[in-house]
Design a protein around this motif. Structure first.
Motif, PDB file in Angstrom:
ATOM      1  N   GLY A 123       0.801  -1.221   0.000  1.00 44.73           N
ATOM      2  CA  GLY A 123       0.000   0.000   0.000  1.00 44.73           C
ATOM      3  C   GLY A 123       0.830   1.266   0.000  1.00 44.73           C
ATOM      4  O   GLY A 123       0.295   2.367   0.060  1.00 44.73           O
ATOM      5  N   LYS A 124       2.161   1.111  -0.096  1.00 46.04           N
ATOM      6  CA  LYS A 124       3.035   2.289  -0.027  1.00 46.04           C
ATOM      7  C   LYS A 124       3.387   2.783  -1.417  1.00 46.04           C
ATOM      8  O   LYS A 124       3.655   2.007  -2.335  1.00 46.04           O
ATOM      9  N   LEU A 125       3.386   4.099  -1.541  1.00 51.41           N
ATOM     10  CA  LEU A 125       3.695   4.766  -2.803  1.00 51.41           C
ATOM     11  C   LEU A 125       4.990   5.548  -2.651  1.00 51.41           C
ATOM     12  O   LEU A 125       5.212   6.222  -1.640  1.00 51.41           O
ATOM     13  N   ILE A 137      -6.300  15.433  -2.865  1.00 50.71           N
ATOM     14  CA  ILE A 137      -5.496  15.005  -1.721  1.00 50.71           C
ATOM     15  C   ILE A 137      -4.509  13.886  -2.082  1.00 50.71           C
ATOM     16  O   ILE A 137      -3.328  13.945  -1.731  1.00 50.71           O
ATOM     17  N   GLY A 138      -4.969  12.868  -2.805  1.00 49.64           N
ATOM     18  CA  GLY A 138      -4.059  11.795  -3.179  1.00 49.64           C
ATOM     19  C   GLY A 138      -2.971  12.269  -4.115  1.00 49.64           C
ATOM     20  O   GLY A 138      -1.784  11.955  -3.934  1.00 49.64           O
ATOM     21  N   ALA A 139      -3.351  13.042  -5.119  1.00 42.07           N
ATOM     22  CA  ALA A 139      -2.380  13.552  -6.084  1.00 42.07           C
ATOM     23  C   ALA A 139      -1.405  14.522  -5.427  1.00 42.07           C
ATOM     24  O   ALA A 139      -0.195  14.510  -5.712  1.00 42.07           O
ATOM     25  N   LEU A 140      -1.895  15.366  -4.529  1.00 42.33           N
ATOM     26  CA  LEU A 140      -1.034  16.304  -3.818  1.00 42.33           C
ATOM     27  C   LEU A 140      -0.075  15.566  -2.888  1.00 42.33           C
ATOM     28  O   LEU A 140       1.075  15.966  -2.712  1.00 42.33           O
ATOM     29  N   SER A 141      -0.532  14.462  -2.314  1.00 41.27           N
ATOM     30  CA  SER A 141       0.327  13.640  -1.463  1.00 41.27           C
ATOM     31  C   SER A 141       1.471  13.047  -2.276  1.00 41.27           C
ATOM     32  O   SER A 141       2.611  12.971  -1.811  1.00 41.27           O
ATOM     33  N   ALA A 142       1.159  12.609  -3.488  1.00 36.32           N
ATOM     34  CA  ALA A 142       2.191  12.044  -4.356  1.00 36.32           C
ATOM     35  C   ALA A 142       3.167  13.111  -4.820  1.00 36.32           C
ATOM     36  O   ALA A 142       4.364  12.850  -4.982  1.00 36.32           O
ATOM     37  N   ARG A 148       3.550  23.653  -2.301  1.00 35.88           N
ATOM     38  CA  ARG A 148       2.153  23.304  -2.511  1.00 35.88           C
ATOM     39  C   ARG A 148       1.594  22.447  -1.379  1.00 35.88           C
ATOM     40  O   ARG A 148       0.402  22.475  -1.083  1.00 35.88           O
ATOM     41  N   ARG A 149       2.444  21.668  -0.756  1.00 41.06           N
ATOM     42  CA  ARG A 149       2.002  20.692   0.242  1.00 41.06           C
ATOM     43  C   ARG A 149       1.867  21.259   1.649  1.00 41.06           C
ATOM     44  O   ARG A 149       1.060  20.784   2.439  1.00 41.06           O
ATOM     45  N   SER A 150       2.682  22.273   1.977  1.00 45.39           N
ATOM     46  CA  SER A 150       2.928  22.642   3.369  1.00 45.39           C
ATOM     47  C   SER A 150       1.671  22.875   4.200  1.00 45.39           C
ATOM     48  O   SER A 150       1.503  22.280   5.261  1.00 45.39           O
ATOM     49  N   GLN A 151       0.748  23.728   3.734  1.00 46.83           N
ATOM     50  CA  GLN A 151      -0.392  24.061   4.589  1.00 46.83           C
ATOM     51  C   GLN A 151      -1.402  22.924   4.703  1.00 46.83           C
ATOM     52  O   GLN A 151      -2.232  22.901   5.602  1.00 46.83           O
ATOM     53  N   PHE A 152      -1.300  21.944   3.784  1.00 46.34           N
ATOM     54  CA  PHE A 152      -2.241  20.826   3.809  1.00 46.34           C
ATOM     55  C   PHE A 152      -1.639  19.569   4.438  1.00 46.34           C
ATOM     56  O   PHE A 152      -2.252  18.499   4.392  1.00 46.34           O
ATOM     57  N   LEU A 156      -2.542  15.047   4.245  1.00 44.15           N
ATOM     58  CA  LEU A 156      -1.918  14.286   3.174  1.00 44.15           C
ATOM     59  C   LEU A 156      -1.610  12.849   3.571  1.00 44.15           C
ATOM     60  O   LEU A 156      -1.394  12.534   4.744  1.00 44.15           O
ATOM     61  N   LEU A 157      -1.547  11.988   2.550  1.00 48.62           N
ATOM     62  CA  LEU A 157      -1.190  10.587   2.751  1.00 48.62           C
ATOM     63  C   LEU A 157       0.315  10.460   2.974  1.00 48.62           C
ATOM     64  O   LEU A 157       1.098  11.337   2.589  1.00 48.62           O
ATOM     65  N   ASP A 158       0.720   9.358   3.564  1.00 46.50           N
ATOM     66  CA  ASP A 158       2.134   9.099   3.819  1.00 46.50           C
ATOM     67  C   ASP A 158       2.764   8.529   2.546  1.00 46.50           C
ATOM     68  O   ASP A 158       2.611   7.349   2.234  1.00 46.50           O
ATOM     69  N   VAL A 159       3.473   9.386   1.796  1.00 44.21           N
ATOM     70  CA  VAL A 159       4.143   8.995   0.559  1.00 44.21           C
ATOM     71  C   VAL A 159       5.631   9.284   0.703  1.00 44.21           C
ATOM     72  O   VAL A 159       6.023  10.349   1.183  1.00 44.21           O
ATOM     73  N   SER A 160       6.479   8.342   0.288  1.00 45.84           N
ATOM     74  CA  SER A 160       7.930   8.549   0.314  1.00 45.84           C
ATOM     75  C   SER A 160       8.356   9.333  -0.919  1.00 45.84           C
ATOM     76  O   SER A 160       7.831   9.119  -2.010  1.00 45.84           O
ATOM     77  N   HIS A 161       9.336  10.213  -0.754  1.00 43.84           N
ATOM     78  CA  HIS A 161       9.841  11.004  -1.867  1.00 43.84           C
ATOM     79  C   HIS A 161      11.358  10.896  -1.957  1.00 43.84           C
ATOM     80  O   HIS A 161      12.065  11.198  -0.993  1.00 43.84           O
ATOM     81  N   ILE A 162      11.832  10.455  -3.135  1.00 42.15           N
ATOM     82  CA  ILE A 162      13.267  10.381  -3.384  1.00 42.15           C
ATOM     83  C   ILE A 162      13.682  11.576  -4.234  1.00 42.15           C
ATOM     84  O   ILE A 162      12.842  12.305  -4.777  1.00 42.15           O
TER      85      ILE A 162
END
Length: 439
Positions: A123-125, A137-142, A148-152, A156-162
């Protein structure tokens, strides 16, 4: 007083009343060269009679039929045409109303695929920093743009970012472009191993990064290695071509130029060329059959998905791209645009990098070329250039936060595919005027 809730309440936007090819015209009669196609949308320019007539004809026949009850002829024909010209392996088209919806659908399909496959622990993205995948919300989480993300954040969902593949900033001295591409891709395998290979469902990326990084092109071999890593660990590869697809970079699907086939791809913007709100998510036969042979029901949907008039518009747009030889034109005019940008700005003291593919080009602005030091964010360079260009009669797409969501400025250019050389010169001159007035 207007009762419109605008994007920015402190900007008094002029009223657009008509379009003419590569130009938009406001109520006062002022003409603006559309150097960014809005947001890389208006690939055919404004006022294309063939597309307009196709939409009108569909409205005369059938305006709306909910996909919970019906399919429609234009939706079926559009899906067939897309799959006919898509990378081999993509087999099904899920029509939506825009890019954010396509990204949401892709994320949810990836999850449901693994649930129905009997791997509910996946289930991890994983996505990338400095990416943009939409505003729901899902697209912004990704998405990986911190501004863009900070105030929300709490929503947001827990998404890893490399790290992105960003050779101008992240390639080491003495490192070849190919070696850097392999090192950048290795970050994905490292993150999969950190999270646990059996828990990761998908990796999501833009083949050419658009709004948040300014036409950032991957290093050679990067996506081939990404594809191999996804295959090794059973992870789905989702490519977001909402901005860079549908001919924008010189091939109908942007991933064609990197020699990879995704499991899921998202398209929008150029699919409708601005004539109707439309997007699509394409997936492989294997993903579709997993759902079809399981519950048979993709637990997702919006009221206007597969809208007949939107599908008719999309069908006319894709047909135009293919039958008018506009994609080869993107390649030649893209080279012309790149050459003119390099001629005018290649040695500019505040231009650090000029990059992109086709008619999708970015200019990264710097305070100092030698050190690549960015301007102080408080100066708002991108916003000033956008305003100055607009006053000069040019619509372009400057953004701040290029490096990390806060620091860095770039200008994104994505003009209509019908642009002529004289209009490219006009674009360069007006952009030069804007940059000079600010810097």
């Amino acid at each position: 007083m207007s009762h419109i809730f605008p994007r920015h309440s402190k900007l008094n936007a002029p009223v657009a009343v008509s379009g003419d090819g590569c130009y938009l015209i406001d109520k006062s009669g002022k003409r603006y060269l559309d150097g960014s196609g809005g947001a890389a949308v208006s690939c055919l320019g404004h006022g294309d009679r063939v597309v307009i007539d196709a939409i009108k004809a569909q409205l005369d026949t059938l305006a709306f039929a909910h996909t919970g009850f019906f399919t429609s002829e234009p939706a079926e024909e559009l899906a067939d045409l897309l799959i006919e010209h898509a990378p081999a392996g993509l087999d099904r088209v899920y029509l939506v109303s825009g890019g954010s919806e396509a990204a949401e659908a892709a994320i949810k399909l990836a999850r449901q695929y693994f649930v129905e496959k009997g791997e509910p622990e996946r289930g991890k993205l994983i996505a990338r920093k400095q990416s943009y995948h939409g505003n729901t919300i899902g697209a912004l989480s990704a998405g990986g743009n911190e501004w863009r993300r900070s105030q929300f954040g709490p929503l947001l969902l827990d998404v890893s970012h490399i790290d992105p593949c960003y050779e101008y900033r992240l390639r080491e001295e003495g490192e070849s472009l190919e070696d850097y591409g392999q090192r950048a891709a290795q970050a994905l395998e490292d993150e999969i191993l950190r999270l646990g290979p059996d828990t990761v469902m998908a990796f999501m990326a833009e083949p050419v990064v658009g709004a948040t990084a300014g036409a950032l092109v991957p290093a050679p071999g990067y996506f081939e290695r990404i594809r191999a890593i996804c295959d090794q660990y059973g992870v789905l590869l989702i490519l977001d071509e909402v901005m860079c697809g549908m001919g924008r970079t010189g091939s109908l699907f942007a991933c064609e130029q990197d020699g990879v086939v995704p499991d899921i791809v998202c398209i929008a913007k150029g699919l409708g060329a601005g004539y109707q709100p439309i997007g699509a998510m394409l997936c492989t036969a294997e993903i579709y059959e997993t759902i079809a042979q399981g519950t048979g029901f993709f637990q997702h949907g919006h009221t206007y998905v597969g809208h007949p008039a939107a599908a008719a518009g999309g069908l006319a747009v894709v047909t135009a791209l293919l039958e008018r030889n506009l994609i080869p034109r993107v390649q030649t005019k893209g080279e012309t645009l790149h050459e003119r940008l390099v001629e005018r700005f290649g040695q500019h003291p505040h231009v650090g990098d000029i990059r992109g593919r086709g008619l999708f080009r970015g200019i990264e602005l710097v305070r100092d070329r030698e050190s690549k030091a960015p301007f102080d964010p408080s100066q708002g360079i991108a916003g000033q250039i956008k305003k100055a260009a607009f006053e000069a009669g040019l619509i372009c797409y400057p953004m701040s936060g290029t490096i990390d969501g806060r620091r860095g400025d770039h200008i994104l250019l994505a003009p209509p595919f019908i642009i002529e050389d004289a209009q490219i010169d006009e674009l360069i001159d007006k952009l030069d005027t804007a940059i000079a007035s600010v810097l």
